[in-house]
Design a protein around this motif. Structure first.
Motif, PDB file in Angstrom:
ATOM      1  N   TYR A 444       0.823  -1.065  -0.003  1.00 41.06           N
ATOM      2  CA  TYR A 444       0.216   0.190  -0.188  1.00 41.06           C
ATOM      3  C   TYR A 444       1.076   1.343   0.117  1.00 41.06           C
ATOM      4  O   TYR A 444       0.343   2.398  -0.057  1.00 41.06           O
ATOM      5  N   SER A 476     -10.406   0.677   1.089  1.00 44.41           N
ATOM      6  CA  SER A 476     -10.519   1.606   2.519  1.00 44.41           C
ATOM      7  C   SER A 476      -9.580   1.050   3.454  1.00 44.41           C
ATOM      8  O   SER A 476      -8.939   1.751   4.029  1.00 44.41           O
ATOM      9  N   GLU A 479      -6.153   2.229   2.263  1.00 47.99           N
ATOM     10  CA  GLU A 479      -5.892   3.677   2.558  1.00 47.99           C
ATOM     11  C   GLU A 479      -5.842   3.752   4.032  1.00 47.99           C
ATOM     12  O   GLU A 479      -4.947   4.926   4.484  1.00 47.99           O
ATOM     13  N   ARG A 482      -2.374   3.021   4.935  1.00 43.45           N
ATOM     14  CA  ARG A 482      -1.314   3.849   4.460  1.00 43.45           C
ATOM     15  C   ARG A 482      -1.209   5.422   5.180  1.00 43.45           C
ATOM     16  O   ARG A 482      -0.143   5.508   5.394  1.00 43.45           O
ATOM     17  N   ASN A 483      -2.379   5.663   5.590  1.00 47.11           N
ATOM     18  CA  ASN A 483      -2.425   6.875   6.631  1.00 47.11           C
ATOM     19  C   ASN A 483      -1.617   6.681   7.721  1.00 47.11           C
ATOM     20  O   ASN A 483      -0.803   7.569   8.353  1.00 47.11           O
TER      21      ASN A 483
END
Length: 646
Positions: A444, A476, A479, A482-483
């Motif tokens: 990711y 999702s 993400e 990743r965040n």
């Protein structure tokens, strides 16, 4: 590597630097362990109290031998009162009775700004060699009238401090067309500056000449690539003008070929430029010039000399340099063209390749000028230039003074950030930088997953790499991962940044040590030499408790704490050849550091008495001063009747 130890005193902070070579060890005397510990706890309070006391009641002592003529002007040229004033003595009660030896600074009264300006205006109009005391002006009794009184110009020259001399020297080079303040604000690292001095073409005389270079190359062994280059800018077999170097080379990198005098000047007569790589090694005048400018800029200053024959001769291709350059036209004339750099090449870190004439069409020509004898041209790093003599029978000789090489913020941060990263990674209180990267984070992370900035089509490529096609839930989840990764990376970057900020002074000390290693040995002036160990044989000076002392010139030494020792570095023994002589530090005990630091931070016109140094034993104070005096970095003066050792 653990973060550096920090040693605090009110005079400054000393931080661990790079490992040092073995220095001169000095055992502490008559100090028990308990007494050492107690003294360290007291020193900060003592110095703080001393500083407060000085600001309230310290009385400056007038020293007839070094009484400032600026003060003479300040008192409307009235003769100085030779009566000595007793300096203020701080009572034991004022320090809480913790230490009877308080460092009381003795200084000559500071002149007011108006007097500073008068002296600066007078001396900055002199020629550079006069300011440097290189032409016998010290014996000249030329009179100057100030406030209806006459003063010897030579007296003014001897009374100014080294820093004031450096400032006067720079203004003398810049001439009357621009002030130093204007130069630093408008031109330094920003724009070229042309200084034309048709009214005084001889103002730069005294450094080098064609005749001196001829004698030098005949009397001394000058090696190609080490002492000089021979070059010519001419067409090659393809019809393109390029620089051709005619240096003769040996078999190895360190095998230099000595230039034959006849061959050298035969090439010159055939249109070749002779470049002297280290003119300061052969000219005391150039050495004094560079050494003094190092005091003004606080960085290494070098020089090359360029001798180009007449007849539109050119030695070098168009190029830019990685240094700020001051071109001093010493003899003849030279036609210069200066071009504005591209935005990406402003203030470069390395010099450029040679450009061709066709490539110069891509650059904006901003200066097209003929430098005449006595003129000066300043160019910041990155400004492209080329120069040739005129189609006449007049040769050209100019001296290029260079500064600011590898002296940028990026050079400093390249030193600081790796040390900070290593220190943060070695932390005993946190393992965050040593923890493993998240499992499968490459699924990711990476440019292909950076969706907001992805070009059209990358998102589809990302999905195709997922095998079965991503559902909204899978996307999702990625993400979120990743965040989370970005947040964790930010935390660790901030940890390294925090560590780096705590090491700012330590990195500055490392830069300072490098500067001491790189720079020239100081070219001391007579007034400085008369107070140092260089004049010991003639004066027979002995150190007493009431002997006054100070660093002979600011910036020539630096104190660091290394491996539980106080290590003093200095550049007095440096060679005129770059890095020919390694630094030879002095090694002291840790509790000697406050006394040494007081000596290194006391500069002209101030003095400090030996007995007022921070230490518990007068014999140790005397020994510290003697060690620095014998090394040639300390100036001493005995005004009062010598005290007995008690």
């Amino acid at each position: 590597r653990t973060p550096p130890d920090v040693y605090n005193s009110c005079l400054g902070s000393l931080l661990t630097m790079m490992p040092s070579k073995q220095g001169m060890s000095r055992a502490a005397k008559k100090r028990a362990a308990k007494k050492q510990k107690k003294q360290r706890e007291q020193q900060k309070d003592v110095i703080t109290s001393q500083k407060e006391q000085k600001s309230a009641s310290n009385v400056a002592q007038e020293i007839p031998e070094v009484a400032s003529l600026k003060r003479k002007l300040q008192t409307e040229i009235n003769p100085l009162d030779a009566t000595k004033k007793k300096h203020a003595k701080v009572d034991d009660d004022s320090t809480g009775g913790q230490n009877g030896d308080v460092a009381v600074d003795i200084s000559i009264d500071e002149p007011n700004n108006e007097v500073d300006e008068i002296v600066f205006e007078i001396l900055s109009k002199l020629k550079p060699v006069q300011i440097l005391l290189r032409n016998g002006l010290e014996a000249d009794k030329t009179k100057i009238t100030i406030s209806s009184e006459e003063i010897d110009k030579s007296d003014l020259l001897h009374e100014i401090s080294a820093k004031e001399r450096a400032r006067c020297l720079l203004q003398s080079l810049l001439g009357s067309s621009v002030t130093i303040k204007e130069f630093y604000e408008k031109f330094w690292e920003k724009e070229p500056l042309l200084v034309q001095q048709e009214s005084d073409p001889d103002r730069l005389d005294g450094f080098l000449s064609l005749e001196r270079i001829r004698k030098l190359t005949k009397s001394q062994c000058m090696a190609y690539g080490k002492d000089l280059n021979v070059t010519r800018y001419e067409q090659d077999h393809e019809g393109v003008k390029r620089r051709h170097t005619l240096d003769q080379t040996g078999k190895g990198d360190d095998d230099f070929v000595v230039a034959d005098h006849k061959d050298l000047w035969s090439n010159y007569d055939n249109g070749c430029t002779i470049r002297l790589l280290c003119p300061h090694q052969h000219s005391e005048d150039v050495h004094a010039l560079l050494s003094t400018l190092e005091l003004e800029w606080g960085c290494m200053v070098g020089a090359n000399a360029y001798l180009t024959p007449p007849g539109a001769s050119q030695g070098f291709s168009p190029h830019y340099d990685d240094v700020c350059a001051f071109i001093l036209q010493l003899e003849g004339k030279k036609h210069w063209k200066v071009y504005r750099p591209k935005k990406s090449e402003r203030l470069p870190r390395v010099s450029s390749r040679d450009y061709t004439e066709d490539e110069m069409n891509d650059f904006e020509l901003v200066l097209d000028v003929v430098l005449k004898k006595g003129d000066l041209l300043y160019m910041p790093r990155g400004w492209i230039h080329q120069a040739c003599t005129l189609p006449s029978n007049e040769h050209s000789l100019h001296l290029t003074i260079s500064a600011m090489q590898q002296w940028a913020w990026v050079d400093y941060l390249e030193l600081l950030l790796p040390e900070a990263l290593q220190a943060a990674a070695s932390s005993e209180t946190s393992t965050s930088l040593r923890e493993g990267l998240p499992r499968n984070f490459l699924e990711y992370m990476g440019a292909v997953h950076d969706q907001p900035d992805d070009p059209e089509g990358l998102e589809d490529l990302s999905k195709s790499q997922e095998g079965k096609g991503s559902s909204d839930e899978i996307q999702s989840e990625k993400e979120q991962k990743r965040n989370l990764f970005l947040e964790e990376a930010k935390k660790r970057i901030m940890r390294v940044t925090k560590e780096a900020f705590s090491m700012v002074d330590a990195a500055c000390d490392q830069v300072g040590k490098r500067f001491l290693s790189d720079r020239l040995p100081p070219a001391f002036f007579p007034a400085e030499l008369n107070l140092t160990g260089e004049n010991k044989a003639e004066t027979g000076r002995v150190i007493f408790p009431n002997t006054m002392c100070r660093i002979v010139r600011p910036g020539i030494s630096r104190l660091a704490l290394e491996d539980g020792k106080a290590v003093l570095y200095h550049c007095v023994d440096n060679s005129l050849a770059f890095h020919e002589t390694p630094l030879s530090p002095l090694e002291f005990e840790m509790d000697d550091a406050p006394a040494i630091e007081a000596l290194l931070t006391t500069a002209e016109p101030h003095w400090i008495m030996v007995k007022d140094l921070i230490h518990d034993d007068i014999e140790d104070k005397v020994e510290i001063v003697k060690a620095l005096y014998d090394e040639g970095i300390l100036a001493i003066l005995q005004v009062e009747k010598p005290d007995k050792m008690t």
